[in-house]
Every structure is written in C-alpha cells, then in structure tokens.
Design an enzyme around this catalytic site. Structure first.
Site, PDB file in Angstrom:
ATOM      1  N   ASP A  98      -6.301   2.237   4.230  1.00  0.00           N
ATOM      2  CA  ASP A  98      -5.507   2.584   2.741  1.00  0.00           C
ATOM      3  C   ASP A  98      -5.019   2.552   2.401  1.00  0.00           C
ATOM      4  OD1 ASP A  98      -1.787   2.837   3.070  1.00  0.00           O
ATOM      5  OD2 ASP A  98      -2.370   2.950   4.863  1.00  0.00           O
ATOM      6  N   HIS A 134       2.233   0.412   0.471  1.00  0.00           N
ATOM      7  CA  HIS A 134       1.921   1.709   2.240  1.00  0.00           C
ATOM      8  C   HIS A 134       1.137   1.147   2.762  1.00  0.00           C
ATOM      9  CE1 HIS A 134       0.718   5.150   3.820  1.00  0.00           C
ATOM     10  NE2 HIS A 134       1.747   5.581   3.277  1.00  0.00           N
ATOM     11  N   SER A 157       4.081   8.911   7.813  1.00  0.00           N
ATOM     12  CA  SER A 157       3.097   7.993   7.133  1.00  0.00           C
ATOM     13  C   SER A 157       3.381   6.482   8.394  1.00  0.00           C
ATOM     14  CB  SER A 157       3.189   7.199   5.990  1.00  0.00           C
ATOM     15  OG  SER A 157       2.026   7.712   5.398  1.00  0.00           O
TER      16      SER A 157
END
Length: 484
Positions: A229, A259, A422
C-alpha cells in the site's frame, strides 16, 4: 521511542528515466529479436513508434547473471551503477539478505523470486522481444489506483487517549472452551463480521463507535501481514508497536496518502482491527502520485523472500498479503508475482475495485479464478452491495466497505471514515490471519484457506437492486447468533 525497523531498497528509489533505447547491432542481440519484427524506418515519424516504459519478467530457467544477459542484449554493464541492497529482516531486526542489481541508462533490475527489469524503449523494440525464450512477460508499465472512493474520506475527531476506553473488552467463554472477547466500542464493520444477521442500527450512525465485535482472544497472534500500500503510520497508538515498515519503492517511508494506515488499521489495530495481535509489515508501493506496476512486483517479491526465511524460524504462524490497489485491464506482472506468492504458501486478499462493473476486467482480482487469491467486494450496513463495488464471478466474497472507521495518518491517534473495496479487502485479510492461528494445518495452503473462508461466509444475505440472489457471500468469522 520508535520500535519499528526501517529497511528499504535503493534499487528503485527513483522513477524510470526516459532514456532512449537504441537497438544494439551486436550479433548477440539476435536472441532478443525475432526475424519478423518491424524496425523503425529512418526519418519516419517517432509518433508511429513511440517510447514506453516496459517491465520484463524473466523465465524461471533464466538464471544467468544480469551482466551476461545484458551483454547478450548488446549492452555492457561496464561503467553501470552496480548496487547491493538489503531487503527483509530477520528475527533480530537486521537485514536478512543482500541482492546485487544494476542501474544503467534507465534500465533497472530487481527481484529475487521473480527476476525482472524495467526499460524505456520503442514499441518496435518491444515487439522484437516477443517470443524470446528468456522472457515470460513483457508489458507496458501501468499505473494502479487506490481502491477507495474519491471524496468519501471523512477525517473524524481524534479520540483522546484517556477516553479511548482500552478496557471496554468483556471476556467470555465459548462452547469449544476457547476464550473469546466481546468489544463494546467497535465500528459497525467488525460487528457485521461476527454476527449472523443484519445489524439493527437502533438509531446509531455507521461512523459511531457503538457496535459489538466478538473475536478469539488469540486474534491472529504471531501472523505476519504484509500491507502492499502507501505505507503505514507506525507511530499510531492503535498498532501498539506491532507495525513496521520493511520496504519502500521511494526514498521515503511515511504514509503520505493515509490509505495504507487505514487498511492496516482494519486488519490489526486495537479498536478498529479484525486480528488485533498480528505483526504488520508495510510494503510502500505508492504515494500521492499513484502506484507503479514495477513497485508492486518488487514489493511483493521482498515479502516472499522474508516469508521464505520465516517459514523455518520458531514461532512462524503464517503470512498474509493484503493488496487494496488495482487497475484495468488485468496485468500479467500482477499475476506472475501473486502466483509466486501463493506457490510459496502466502495467503492473499485483494480488492475487487470500484467501477460498478465486472470484476473480471480488473487486476489483480481477475486472477481469483486461476490462482487461490481471495477477491473482495464491498457491502454497506444494510447488507446491500455497495453501488461502486465491482461484482460478478471473479468476486469471491463481500465484506463491509462503506463508512469504515479506522486509523489514519494525520497523527498518533487519528481516525477517518472511507468507502471502497479497499476497506473490505483488509477485513478479509484480518480474518485469514485469525484463521491461521485457529487452523495451523492451513498455514501454507492458500487454496484450502480460501475454501475455508468461503465455507464460513454467510449465504443469501447480500442484496443487489433490492434483490437477494443467493449467489453472493458475506464474510463471517463463524460466531453463532448475534452479539448482545
């Protein structure tokens, strides 16, 4: 005091240089061009034969040194930048192996389990490599996307440490005599994973931390989860020192997107995580500019190497890769590196992506039909497939992916709400980690683990256009009934 170990490769700290690749005239180059390949015509417009960045993956039987391969291509490694890189860590937190690579004229080599190199060249030169016995894949590099919905981010007020309620966990006994815990200040997605029926909201908002989550006391204890990520805010109090960065494609390791920290929090943080005792390893493959395909290959390759070393060490409990990035169309490089991962015994959870269309058109989820990775779609608090979520036969299971509260990168106590597949993917990653502790026989068997996870999922609860088809599955940890 920071407790994490920082290791990253300088091999690919910079982006590809747009260096002109001139087809060598050496006779050694014949192996790298097939006779029918077109050649640039002198004086012809370069617009008809443009340059692109490519990633080339070598076949398993191509074991020769890089210098010999490039010499055959017509390049000399003399004068090139030869580098030794430390990747992965051992039980003492020190570099676990070294790898030699080359950086010359914009060509970069990387990988130990899947040897590859990146190069900028004309389309005609790439066409000339087609069918080369030393290559199994040659494709244009493709930027990946984060699998969260743009505009859905809501940074929530940080909860002061004194008010976080670290003791709001009630211990109970389960029927099989294993100890289990009920958390009373959980986000809704955790409750949905541990109950049989749709959540009765009772006036609560999806972002309220007023739901109940039931989980085993072991909660993934000792399992290694590699978060592919944007990096992780390892100083966040919710990780309790269990999060470390071990790889970066860039010259930085901080999570400048948020994120990766959010996904890691859903996997393993104390209040927002599914498996609250796992070891989290950050694999930084993207930043605010996006994610490069070669970064994915290099990062997962480093994770495979560490996994292979860990397998023979005391206390090894299993390895999980959590990957909430993707793109369309499906990319061969994603397939190749994930195939290597599952062959090594790593378990993989990926995001189905957010285009409200057939998930079989997106990488890496499309490969869930070919290799035992778990492709995860998103559902909301009403058990309805999220309007943005991809769907179809390539989606293996759904998990909560709307208004998901988890850790964030703004400070050591920061939290945020995000939407996307996600957010659903790391929930399943955490479930895999939990099941690895419960089922040690599945430790190195991704195919059997996938069957096990899907076998525990709830059937006939996911709605689409207000219709329950019965074909979709909702991820579930198998606790009977609903939490009190």
């Amino acid at each position: 005091m920071k407790t994490f170990t920082l290791l990253y490769t300088t091999l690919i700290l910079t982006t590809l240089q747009s260096t002109v690749f001139t087809a060598p005239t050496s006779t050694k180059h014949k192996r790298w061009r097939h006779p029918g390949a077109k050649r640039p015509v002198a004086g012809h417009s370069t617009d008809d034969d443009p340059f692109h960045d490519y990633i080339a993956i070598l076949s398993d039987d191509e074991t020769r040194p890089w210098a010999e391969i490039f010499d055959e291509m017509g390049f000399s490694t003399k004068g090139s930048k030869k580098m030794t890189h430390s990747l992965g860590v051992n039980s003492n937190g020190k570099p676990s192996y070294n790898m030699t690579s080359y950086d010359m004229n914009g060509i970069k080599t990387f990988g130990k389990n899947l040897r590859a190199f990146t190069i900028n060249m004309r389309e005609s030169d790439a066409e000339g490599m087609d069918g080369n016995p030393s290559l199994v894949s040659l494709e244009k590099t493709q930027m990946r996307q984060w699998a969260f919905v743009p505009g859905s981010k809501k940074v929530l007020p940080s909860i002061p440490l004194a008010e976080q309620g670290f003791r709001d966990f009630g211990l109970r006994k389960r029927q099989d005599n294993l100890m289990w815990i009920q958390q009373g200040n959980a986000p809704w997605n955790l409750q949905r994973l541990s109950c049989e029926h749709k959540i009765d909201i009772k006036g609560r908002l999806p972002t309220d931390l007023k739901f109940n989550y039931r989980f085993d006391e072991t909660a993934g204890n000792g399992v290694d989860v590699y978060v592919v990520d944007s990096g992780i805010n390892v100083d966040h109090v919710e990780f309790q020192g269990r999060a470390r960065m071990m790889f970066s494609y860039f010259g930085k390791v901080n999570d400048d997107v948020g994120h990766g920290t959010h996904c890691a929090g859903t996997i393993a943080s104390l209040h927002y995580g599914v498996a609250k005792n796992v070891n989290i390893w950050g694999i930084k493959v993207g930043d605010s500019n996006g994610v490069n395909g070669e970064a994915i290959v290099a990062g997962i390759d480093a994770a495979i190497t560490r996994h292979n070393q860990r397998k023979s060490q005391p206390g090894f409990m299993g390895s999980v890769i959590s990957m909430s990035v993707g793109t369309a169309p499906p990319q061969q490089s994603d397939f190749m590196i994930l195939q290597k991962a599952v062959q090594a015994g790593m378990h993989v959870s990926v995001a189905a992506m957010n285009s409200a269309t057939d998930a079989c058109s997106f990488s890496p989820g499309a490969f869930s039909q070919q290799i035992p990775i778990i492709n995860v779609g998103a559902a909301d608090i009403d058990d309805t497939r999220a309007p943005f979520s991809n769907f179809g036969k390539c989606v293996d299971v759904y998990a909560p992916g709307v208004s998901i509260v988890s850790t964030f990168n703004n400070d050591a106590t920061g939290i945020a709400s995000l939407d996307g597949t996600s957010m659903a993917c790391p929930a399943v990653s955490g479930m895999i980690a939990d099941e690895l502790v419960r089922n040690p026989k599945l430790r190195l068997d991704p195919a059997a683990m996938k069957k096990h996870i899907l076998g525990k999922a709830l059937k006939g609860v996911i709605k689409s256009d207000n219709v329950i088809t019965g074909a979709e599955l909702m991820a579930n940890n198998g606790f009977p009934g609903d939490p009190k």
